[in-house]
Design a protein around this motif. Structure first.
Motif, PDB file in Angstrom:
ATOM      1  N   VAL A 160       8.022  -2.690  -6.585  1.00 26.33           N
ATOM      2  CA  VAL A 160       8.556  -2.305  -5.279  1.00 26.33           C
ATOM      3  C   VAL A 160       8.547  -3.518  -4.335  1.00 26.33           C
ATOM      4  CG1 VAL A 160       6.308  -1.312  -4.633  1.00 26.33           C
ATOM      5  CG2 VAL A 160       8.313  -0.715  -3.324  1.00 26.33           C
ATOM      6  N   GLY A 161       9.677  -3.674  -3.639  1.00 28.61           N
ATOM      7  CA  GLY A 161       9.823  -4.773  -2.679  1.00 28.61           C
ATOM      8  C   GLY A 161       9.975  -4.209  -1.263  1.00 28.61           C
ATOM      9  N   TYR A 162       9.876  -5.081  -0.256  1.00 26.76           N
ATOM     10  CA  TYR A 162       9.869  -4.619   1.142  1.00 26.76           C
ATOM     11  C   TYR A 162      10.807  -5.485   1.995  1.00 26.76           C
ATOM     12  CZ  TYR A 162       5.634  -2.652  -0.787  1.00 26.76           C
ATOM     13  OH  TYR A 162       4.761  -2.003  -1.605  1.00 26.76           O
ATOM     14  N   GLU A 207      -1.826   2.592  -4.339  1.00 31.76           N
ATOM     15  CA  GLU A 207      -2.544   3.837  -4.667  1.00 31.76           C
ATOM     16  C   GLU A 207      -1.715   4.734  -5.573  1.00 31.76           C
ATOM     17  OE1 GLU A 207      -3.828   5.706  -1.023  1.00 31.76           O
ATOM     18  OE2 GLU A 207      -5.082   3.949  -0.590  1.00 31.76           O
ATOM     19  N   ASN A 208      -0.398   4.683  -5.392  1.00 34.57           N
ATOM     20  CA  ASN A 208       0.478   5.536  -6.201  1.00 34.57           C
ATOM     21  C   ASN A 208       0.914   4.881  -7.516  1.00 34.57           C
ATOM     22  OD1 ASN A 208       0.461   7.706  -4.457  1.00 34.57           O
ATOM     23  ND2 ASN A 208       2.020   6.769  -3.152  1.00 34.57           N
ATOM     24  N   GLY A 209       0.270   3.766  -7.846  1.00 33.72           N
ATOM     25  CA  GLY A 209       0.526   3.148  -9.150  1.00 33.72           C
ATOM     26  C   GLY A 209       1.767   2.252  -9.200  1.00 33.72           C
ATOM     27  N   GLU A 231       0.133  -1.186   5.300  1.00 37.05           N
ATOM     28  CA  GLU A 231      -0.070   0.243   4.996  1.00 37.05           C
ATOM     29  C   GLU A 231       0.825   0.694   3.845  1.00 37.05           C
ATOM     30  OE1 GLU A 231       0.263   3.199   8.137  1.00 37.05           O
ATOM     31  OE2 GLU A 231      -1.180   1.966   9.245  1.00 37.05           O
ATOM     32  N   MET A 232       2.067   0.212   3.866  1.00 41.46           N
ATOM     33  CA  MET A 232       3.002   0.606   2.797  1.00 41.46           C
ATOM     34  C   MET A 232       2.570   0.022   1.450  1.00 41.46           C
ATOM     35  SD  MET A 232       6.596   0.306   4.847  1.00 41.46           S
ATOM     36  CE  MET A 232       7.662   0.788   3.532  1.00 41.46           C
ATOM     37  N   ILE A 233       2.111  -1.227   1.496  1.00 36.21           N
ATOM     38  CA  ILE A 233       1.669  -1.870   0.243  1.00 36.21           C
ATOM     39  C   ILE A 233       0.499  -1.073  -0.340  1.00 36.21           C
ATOM     40  CG2 ILE A 233       0.627  -3.947  -0.761  1.00 36.21           C
ATOM     41  CD1 ILE A 233       2.127  -5.606   1.327  1.00 36.21           C
TER      42      ILE A 233
END
Ligand code: PLP
Length: 516
Positions: free
Chosen positions: A211-213, A257-259, A250-252
């Motif tokens: 996942v990227g931001y 946490e969600n793998g 927070e998003m990271i």
């Protein structure tokens, strides 16, 4: 010679000759004609740019206009040059939006200078395709040096320079391409490191967890890079149009946490909508801590970092793995010329290397073979135009050009601030002023539509979607912009506003004719 050949070879040649048609190719423009027509073309371009103010900045044509003016089939027989040039006037010019018109204030500037045009002419004349060092050594080597020159002008960290070991710069077509390529390189780097620590996993599984931001203010090309690569990209809600570290973190954490595997982040210096700046000194350390590839997009504003007084906006660039800005926006180098640097080019090279024998050469490894650095194979000799411009203007001349634009933006800002009907919606830092009429979006839409119909200047609107604020963007674009041009633009906007508020029809539709 023919008599001395043995008879079987003669037979072969005679047979081959019978098969090929004997239509003779004659070039329609030889060197003599090129000298004449080329000089005429230079005059045409110089006249166009010198007299551009006499034309309407935005064309009056309707969609499909051109289709009606030219035949739907290509000409079977050669045509006359003069007829072609007549059609440039009749067919092409009426449909041009004049980006280099003094009253063009839309989008961001498209850089333009005679020096760069000369570089492009020479590049066209040489016509080499510099995909490897061997395919034209000067093409590669000048590009390496020009990218180092630009990096030094921007005071990029030494790791981005060509003599740093793995770092270096390259010219791309666009920023969009840089954002995609950086994402692909970051993707491969992340896949490799995840597969290393977990031998059970495979690259497709890792890809599905990456996942990227990017900030919700970033250019649409960032979201698009995610779509093209089928990598999940999450938009970070900005605070006053800036991506903030706490929101990103927070998003990271949530994703971890969600793998998921956070791996890439794009920060923008000078957003397209309002020229806001993400703070690299805040975002950078986060990316380092969480092992994210930080890509920095400074498409427009990057040029201003050649001025020491704006360089602080680039502080924190040492955390970036890749950086891009567009000299073709604001550094007097005509499109296309997007300058991209990688701290460690090996991640890009490894991502893109495919090695057919016909592209190999004996000096491989001594200089970059830029075919490994981007998507396409072929590439033009674009560093020539940078070289011409930098030498003709000097860094000092370019700083003066940038400073003039920023000074004029502040002049426009002060005219807007002095007019109680308007407000400024974003801090003016570079050559862009974001402003609006106080009051509803509807009122601003109406003003914009009237400015368009008036036709004296060309600007565009934008919106802060979360705040539901529609505003007008005024960009200083003209290479030779002066205070008179800015005052003219403000005058046109002010007059259109007067007429709008005086218009009885408009008055009945705007209940709150009150600016405060
Ligand atoms: N990034 C930013 C911040 C921009 O402002 C723009 C265009 O204005 C782009 C990317 C896209 O630029 P390009 O046309 O070079 O892909």
């Amino acid at each position: 010679f023919f008599l001395s050949m043995n008879s079987s070879r003669k037979d072969c040649i005679q047979k081959a000759n019978r098969k090929i048609s004997h239509d003779v190719y004659t070039p329609k423009m030889d060197a003599v004609e090129f000298r004449k027509r080329g000089k005429e073309m230079i005059d045409y371009v110089a006249n166009y740019l010198e007299n551009i103010e006499e034309m309407k900045v935005f064309p009056l044509v309707e969609p499909g206009y051109l289709h009606k003016l030219i035949p739907s089939e290509p000409p079977e027989k050669p045509e006359e040059w003069d007829d072609i040039m007549d059609d440039v006037d009749q067919v092409i010019m009426p449909g041009i939006t004049h980006w280099h018109h003094p009253h063009f204030h839309a989008y961001f500037p498209a850089a333009n200078s005679y020096a760069a045009m000369c570089g492009d002419i020479l590049s066209g004349g040489i016509g080499c395709i510099g995909f490897t060092w061997a395919s034209s050594p000067a093409c590669t080597e000048l590009e390496v040096v020009m990218m180092d020159w630009l990096a030094k002008m921007l005071q990029l960290p030494n790791e981005f320079l060509s003599d740093s070991g793995n770092g270096g710069g390259v010219i791309y077509n666009t920023c969009s391409e840089a954002t995609l390529v950086a994402l692909l390189a970051a993707r491969n780097k992340a896949i490799e490191s995840h597969c290393k620590v977990n031998s059970e996993t495979n690259q497709y599984w890792v890809m599905s967890r990456l996942v990227g931001y990017y900030s919700d203010q970033a250019h649409s090309s960032v979201e698009r890079a995610g779509l093209l690569s089928m990598i999940k990209m999450r938009s970070v809600k900005s605070t006053e149009r800036r991506m903030r570290g706490n929101v990103l973190e927070e998003m990271i954490k949530e994703d971890l946490e969600n793998g998921f595997y956070p791996f890439y982040c794009v920060a923008t210096l000078g957003t397209t909508g309002s020229c806001a700046f993400d703070n690299l000194e805040e975002i950078g350390p986060l990316c380092k801590n969480y092992n994210l590839w930080l890509h920095v997009d400074a498409a427009y504003a990057g040029s201003a970092f050649i001025c020491p007084e704006y360089r602080h906006l680039l502080n924190g660039i040492e955390y970036a793995m890749s950086f891009v800005f567009n000299p073709h926006k604001w550094l007097l180098v005509n499109f296309d010329c997007s300058a991209v640097w990688f701290k460690d080019s090996k991640f890009v090279v490894e991502t893109f290397t495919v090695d057919p024998v016909y592209l190999k050469h004996k000096n491989e490894g001594k200089c970059p073979d830029f075919r490994h650095w981007h998507i396409q194979l072929g590439r033009r000799f674009r560093s020539l135009k940078i070289w011409f411009v930098l030498r003709l203007y000097g860094v000092d001349g370019m700083r003066k050009y940038i400073r003039n634009h920023i000074k004029l933006a502040h002049l426009f800002e002060s005219l807007i601030l002095a007019d109680h009907r308007f407000e400024i919606v974003e801090e003016v830092i570079m050559g862009l002023v974001c402003f609006r009429l106080k009051g509803s979006n509807k009122r601003n839409e109406e003003l914009y539509s009237r400015i368009e119909n008036d036709g004296r200047i060309h600007i565009v609107t934008s919106i802060f979607p979360d705040e539901d604020i529609l505003y007008l963007r005024f960009a200083v674009c003209y290479q030779f912009a002066t205070e008179e041009h800015v005052k003219y633009a403000y005058g046109a906007i002010s007059e259109v506003t007067d007429l709008m508020f005086e218009d009885p029809q408009y008055q009945t539709s705007d209940a709150g004719l009150n600016y405060n």
